[in-house]
Design a protein around this motif. Structure first.
Motif, PDB file in Angstrom:
ATOM      1  N   ALA A 111       5.300  -6.103  -8.517  1.00 53.63           N
ATOM      2  CA  ALA A 111       5.363  -5.562  -7.157  1.00 53.63           C
ATOM      3  C   ALA A 111       4.393  -6.328  -6.253  1.00 53.63           C
ATOM      4  CB  ALA A 111       5.003  -4.076  -7.161  1.00 53.63           C
ATOM      5  N   PRO A 112       4.657  -6.360  -4.953  1.00 54.54           N
ATOM      6  CA  PRO A 112       3.762  -7.049  -4.013  1.00 54.54           C
ATOM      7  C   PRO A 112       2.592  -6.157  -3.623  1.00 54.54           C
ATOM      8  CG  PRO A 112       5.663  -6.196  -2.843  1.00 54.54           C
ATOM      9  CD  PRO A 112       5.894  -5.882  -4.295  1.00 54.54           C
ATOM     10  N   VAL A 113       1.611  -6.061  -4.507  1.00 48.27           N
ATOM     11  CA  VAL A 113       0.512  -5.121  -4.293  1.00 48.27           C
ATOM     12  C   VAL A 113      -0.869  -5.771  -4.401  1.00 48.27           C
ATOM     13  CG1 VAL A 113       1.848  -3.121  -5.053  1.00 48.27           C
ATOM     14  CG2 VAL A 113       0.571  -4.460  -6.745  1.00 48.27           C
ATOM     15  N   SER A 114      -0.921  -7.091  -4.551  1.00 47.24           N
ATOM     16  CA  SER A 114      -2.207  -7.758  -4.749  1.00 47.24           C
ATOM     17  C   SER A 114      -2.731  -8.370  -3.453  1.00 47.24           C
ATOM     18  CB  SER A 114      -2.078  -8.862  -5.804  1.00 47.24           C
ATOM     19  OG  SER A 114      -3.288  -9.590  -5.905  1.00 47.24           O
ATOM     20  N   LEU A 115      -4.029  -8.285  -3.261  1.00 44.28           N
ATOM     21  CA  LEU A 115      -4.711  -8.996  -2.175  1.00 44.28           C
ATOM     22  C   LEU A 115      -5.692 -10.014  -2.748  1.00 44.28           C
ATOM     23  CD1 LEU A 115      -5.374  -6.071   0.334  1.00 44.28           C
ATOM     24  CD2 LEU A 115      -3.609  -7.833   0.450  1.00 44.28           C
ATOM     25  N   ASP A 116      -5.461 -10.416  -3.987  1.00 48.35           N
ATOM     26  CA  ASP A 116      -6.348 -11.339  -4.691  1.00 48.35           C
ATOM     27  C   ASP A 116      -5.990 -12.784  -4.354  1.00 48.35           C
ATOM     28  OD1 ASP A 116      -8.223 -12.437  -6.390  1.00 48.35           O
ATOM     29  OD2 ASP A 116      -6.978 -12.188  -8.192  1.00 48.35           O
ATOM     30  N   TYR A 117      -6.269 -13.176  -3.121  1.00 48.63           N
ATOM     31  CA  TYR A 117      -6.041 -14.550  -2.699  1.00 48.63           C
ATOM     32  C   TYR A 117      -7.134 -15.444  -3.257  1.00 48.63           C
ATOM     33  CZ  TYR A 117      -2.476 -13.265   0.767  1.00 48.63           C
ATOM     34  OH  TYR A 117      -1.323 -12.820   1.394  1.00 48.63           O
ATOM     35  N   ALA A 118      -6.745 -16.629  -3.718  1.00 47.44           N
ATOM     36  CA  ALA A 118      -7.744 -17.586  -4.188  1.00 47.44           C
ATOM     37  C   ALA A 118      -8.665 -17.963  -3.036  1.00 47.44           C
ATOM     38  CB  ALA A 118      -7.053 -18.827  -4.747  1.00 47.44           C
ATOM     39  N   GLY A 119      -9.939 -18.075  -3.334  1.00 48.93           N
ATOM     40  CA  GLY A 119     -10.895 -18.435  -2.298  1.00 48.93           C
ATOM     41  C   GLY A 119     -11.414 -17.252  -1.518  1.00 48.93           C
ATOM     42  N   ARG A 120     -10.561 -16.251  -1.330  1.00 48.15           N
ATOM     43  CA  ARG A 120     -10.947 -15.019  -0.632  1.00 48.15           C
ATOM     44  C   ARG A 120     -11.652 -15.300   0.682  1.00 48.15           C
ATOM     45  NH1 ARG A 120     -12.807 -10.966  -5.628  1.00 48.15           N
ATOM     46  NH2 ARG A 120     -10.943 -11.354  -6.910  1.00 48.15           N
ATOM     47  N   ASP A 121     -11.097 -16.203   1.465  1.00 50.35           N
ATOM     48  CA  ASP A 121     -11.663 -16.551   2.766  1.00 50.35           C
ATOM     49  C   ASP A 121     -11.504 -15.356   3.700  1.00 50.35           C
ATOM     50  OD1 ASP A 121     -12.145 -17.564   5.357  1.00 50.35           O
ATOM     51  OD2 ASP A 121     -11.553 -19.579   4.730  1.00 50.35           O
ATOM     52  N   PRO A 122     -12.584 -14.770   4.181  1.00 47.80           N
ATOM     53  CA  PRO A 122     -12.476 -13.569   5.010  1.00 47.80           C
ATOM     54  C   PRO A 122     -11.828 -13.819   6.363  1.00 47.80           C
ATOM     55  CG  PRO A 122     -14.738 -14.371   4.988  1.00 47.80           C
ATOM     56  CD  PRO A 122     -13.990 -15.158   3.958  1.00 47.80           C
ATOM     57  N   GLY A 123     -11.779 -15.081   6.784  1.00 45.98           N
ATOM     58  CA  GLY A 123     -11.174 -15.382   8.079  1.00 45.98           C
ATOM     59  C   GLY A 123      -9.670 -15.580   8.035  1.00 45.98           C
ATOM     60  N   PHE A 124      -9.126 -15.712   6.843  1.00 45.31           N
ATOM     61  CA  PHE A 124      -7.701 -16.015   6.702  1.00 45.31           C
ATOM     62  C   PHE A 124      -6.840 -14.817   7.103  1.00 45.31           C
ATOM     63  CE2 PHE A 124      -4.023 -16.154   3.554  1.00 45.31           C
ATOM     64  CZ  PHE A 124      -3.227 -16.949   4.373  1.00 45.31           C
ATOM     65  N   PRO A 125      -5.954 -14.982   8.099  1.00 47.77           N
ATOM     66  CA  PRO A 125      -5.044 -13.907   8.470  1.00 47.77           C
ATOM     67  C   PRO A 125      -3.875 -13.859   7.479  1.00 47.77           C
ATOM     68  CG  PRO A 125      -4.748 -15.773   9.953  1.00 47.77           C
ATOM     69  CD  PRO A 125      -5.849 -16.139   8.998  1.00 47.77           C
ATOM     70  N   ARG A 126      -3.857 -12.895   6.615  1.00 46.04           N
ATOM     71  CA  ARG A 126      -2.934 -12.869   5.482  1.00 46.04           C
ATOM     72  C   ARG A 126      -1.522 -12.440   5.843  1.00 46.04           C
ATOM     73  NH1 ARG A 126      -7.205  -9.328   2.010  1.00 46.04           N
ATOM     74  NH2 ARG A 126      -6.656  -7.944   3.734  1.00 46.04           N
ATOM     75  N   CYS A 127      -1.288 -12.096   7.087  1.00 47.86           N
ATOM     76  CA  CYS A 127      -0.012 -11.500   7.489  1.00 47.86           C
ATOM     77  C   CYS A 127       1.167 -12.460   7.312  1.00 47.86           C
ATOM     78  CB  CYS A 127      -0.083 -11.055   8.943  1.00 47.86           C
ATOM     79  SG  CYS A 127      -1.364  -9.833   9.255  1.00 47.86           S
ATOM     80  N   HIS A 128       2.319 -11.890   6.953  1.00 48.95           N
ATOM     81  CA  HIS A 128       3.536 -12.669   6.729  1.00 48.95           C
ATOM     82  C   HIS A 128       4.733 -11.733   6.674  1.00 48.95           C
ATOM     83  CE1 HIS A 128       3.927 -11.211   2.572  1.00 48.95           C
ATOM     84  NE2 HIS A 128       2.612 -11.351   2.479  1.00 48.95           N
ATOM     85  N   LEU A 129       5.905 -12.329   6.578  1.00 47.13           N
ATOM     86  CA  LEU A 129       7.131 -11.588   6.267  1.00 47.13           C
ATOM     87  C   LEU A 129       7.804 -12.350   5.135  1.00 47.13           C
ATOM     88  CD1 LEU A 129       9.223  -9.367   6.749  1.00 47.13           C
ATOM     89  CD2 LEU A 129      10.271 -10.822   8.492  1.00 47.13           C
ATOM     90  N   ALA A 130       7.350 -12.107   3.924  1.00 48.76           N
ATOM     91  CA  ALA A 130       7.883 -12.797   2.759  1.00 48.76           C
ATOM     92  C   ALA A 130       7.968 -11.830   1.597  1.00 48.76           C
ATOM     93  CB  ALA A 130       6.994 -13.994   2.391  1.00 48.76           C
ATOM     94  N   GLY A 131       8.898 -12.101   0.686  1.00 50.11           N
ATOM     95  CA  GLY A 131       9.054 -11.210  -0.444  1.00 50.11           C
ATOM     96  C   GLY A 131       9.568 -11.923  -1.679  1.00 50.11           C
ATOM     97  N   TRP A 132       9.033 -11.535  -2.813  1.00 53.26           N
ATOM     98  CA  TRP A 132       9.463 -12.090  -4.096  1.00 53.26           C
ATOM     99  C   TRP A 132      10.909 -11.644  -4.346  1.00 53.26           C
ATOM    100  CZ3 TRP A 132       5.830 -14.950  -6.907  1.00 53.26           C
ATOM    101  CH2 TRP A 132       6.243 -15.386  -8.173  1.00 53.26           C
TER     102      TRP A 132
END
Length: 230
Positions: free
Chosen positions: A53-74
């Motif tokens: 499921a798309p439930v992770s926020l574990d982005y590599a680097g964890r850059d706090p400035g990165f705007p993670r928003c998108h419209l994408a799905g597995w």
């Protein structure tokens, strides 16, 4: 402020522990774009393979400035995004759509002609929300299945031909619709970790494809410089 919305399938959402090409493009624009910009979309998460499921926020680097928003799905494609893009564009006030879709459609849901019909519905929906929306569409990049399955490979080739014609047909000055060039020298053996999903090198290649079109067509950003180790 320019508001970019990345739209795509598993290659765009990425999975837990990855940077994603979205992050690579954001880094590039942050270094080369003169004006203010951000990434927008109704979703933020990565796909968690363990949870399926798309439930992770574990982005590599964890850059706090990165705007993670998108419209994408597995596992999602044009067939899934066409019905929801109008609301997403309107709600998130997107200016530019960066779209990488089609592999899932052709593999599981629709043939090339049916997929193009969904492309047209998608474009119409986006423009219904913003009649000045700009869009860049990336052709389908063949994966390992295309190397082993000739009928599937033929559908990918046909779809990409139809996509180029459709982009030319639907492009208009008020709402430009552009076709990005496929990444240079992209190869599933060197740019993916499983024959489909991008590794670090693949992430940079996908980001570079969008960056090149943004720069060449609209003067946004600059030339993409991937790290030598990528």
């Amino acid at each position: 402020m320019l508001r970019f919305m990345p739209i795509g399938d598993s290659m765009t959402i990425g999975s837990a522990g990855e940077h994603t090409w979205r992050y690579r493009l954001w880094q590039h624009l942050r270094a080369t774009c003169d004006g203010e910009f951000t990434l927008v979309g109704p979703r933020e998460a990565l796909y968690d393979k363990a949870a399926d499921a798309p439930v992770s926020l574990d982005y590599a680097g964890r850059d706090p400035g990165f705007p993670r928003c998108h419209l994408a799905g597995w596992g999602e494609g044009w067939i899934h995004m066409a019905p929801v893009v109008e609301d997403a564009v309107r709600t998130c006030r997107a200016d530019v759509l960066l779209v990488s879709l089609g592999l899932i459609d052709l593999g599981f849901y629709t043939d090339a002609g049916q997929t193009i019909a969904n492309v047209r519905a998608f474009v119409a929906g986006a423009r219904a929300a913003n009649d000045r929306i700009r869009m860049i569409l990336l052709p389908v990049i063949p994966n390992i299945r295309a190397r082993e399955d000739e009928p599937f490979a033929a559908q990918v080739d046909l779809f990409n031909q139809l996509l180029a014609k459709t982009v030319a047909d639907l492009d208009e000055p008020r709402s430009p619709l552009l076709l990005a060039s496929p990444p240079d020298d992209y190869a599933i053996d060197t740019h993916t970790y499983d024959g489909t999903h991008p590794n670090e090198r693949g992430e940079h290649a996908l980001a570079a494809a969008f960056a090149a079109t943004l720069h060449q067509a609209w003067g946004i950003g600059g030339e993409y410089a991937a790290p030598r180790t990528a």
